[in-house]
Scaffold this motif. Sequence first.
Motif, short mmCIF file in Angstrom:
data_model
loop_
_atom_site.label_atom_id
_atom_site.label_comp_id
_atom_site.label_asym_id
_atom_site.label_seq_id
_atom_site.Cartn_x
_atom_site.Cartn_y
_atom_site.Cartn_z
N GLU A 177 0.79 -1.23 0.00
CA GLU A 177 0.00 0.00 0.00
C GLU A 177 0.83 1.28 0.00
N THR A 178 2.08 1.19 -0.42
CA THR A 178 2.93 2.38 -0.53
C THR A 178 3.69 2.36 -1.86
N ALA A 179 3.02 1.96 -2.93
CA ALA A 179 3.69 1.77 -4.22
C ALA A 179 4.45 3.00 -4.70
N PRO A 180 3.88 4.22 -4.62
CA PRO A 180 4.65 5.38 -5.12
C PRO A 180 5.96 5.57 -4.38
N TYR A 181 5.91 5.45 -3.05
CA TYR A 181 7.10 5.68 -2.22
C TYR A 181 8.14 4.58 -2.45
N VAL A 182 7.70 3.33 -2.47
CA VAL A 182 8.62 2.21 -2.66
C VAL A 182 9.29 2.30 -4.04
N ALA A 183 8.50 2.59 -5.06
CA ALA A 183 9.06 2.71 -6.41
C ALA A 183 10.09 3.84 -6.48
N ALA A 184 9.77 4.98 -5.86
CA ALA A 184 10.68 6.13 -5.89
C ALA A 184 11.97 5.84 -5.15
N LYS A 185 11.86 5.20 -4.00
CA LYS A 185 13.05 4.92 -3.21
C LYS A 185 13.95 3.87 -3.86
N HIS A 186 13.35 2.88 -4.55
CA HIS A 186 14.15 1.95 -5.33
C HIS A 186 14.87 2.68 -6.46
#
Length: 256
Positions: free
Chosen positions: A151-160
Amino acid sequence: METHAQLAGKTALVTGGESGIGRSIVELFVANGAKVHVIGLNEPQLDEVRRELGHDSVSNAAADVTDEHALADAITAGADRWGNYDIIVSNAGIGCTVAPIERQHSAEFLKVLHVHVLGAFHTLKHATPLVADGGSVVITSSTAGLSGYAETAPYVAAKHAQVGLMRTAYKELASRGIRVNTLNPGPTQTALQDGIAKQSTGHADAAVAAQAIAEGIPLGRYNTPEEIAGSVLYLASDLSKTVTGTTLVVDGGFLG
């Protein structure tokens, strides 16, 4: 403030440096002898940092890291004030709405990517030509850059993506002796983390939400911003002068 000398004679740039982890980084850098140029969005907070830490140690400029031309001008202003940089800390960031992918809005997804990824890209693009050979670049990523959280796809994608950017930059800059690393903190006592905790746990009270998350951390508590700043100091200083291309995790054992 007690003064040390790990960064004596050094000049640093810190984005997102007016509050939270960024402000703790600025404070610790100044305490260790650096001159610091702080870039952020909140002009009153930027001015407060400069007043409290001293005009002879801190300069500031307001700019949005997603606005390439504004950021480039703000970066140049710091170099004009202090000379070339020795340290770059790309720290600007935002949170995201906690929701499954099918309920995430494309506009917010893009905004999170723009701040974290495009912002870091702009910072490296315009600041690294102004970095003295042998300098250090630190990108503040997250444990979310090394793992996945529901439920945090934008944040996880950005941090990767920030980790991927680092892995390109450290190879490009190695010939100049410039080191590039990401710092990957776990949950830390900031307003941003409070918002994430309340959304992810469903608790309206920030302290209750934080405690619920802390119970899943082996050391049993959040990082403090000061502890994260200490890790950035290590990466910025000669204590880590052969450390490059790495992800430094500071999370109390959260990733396991």
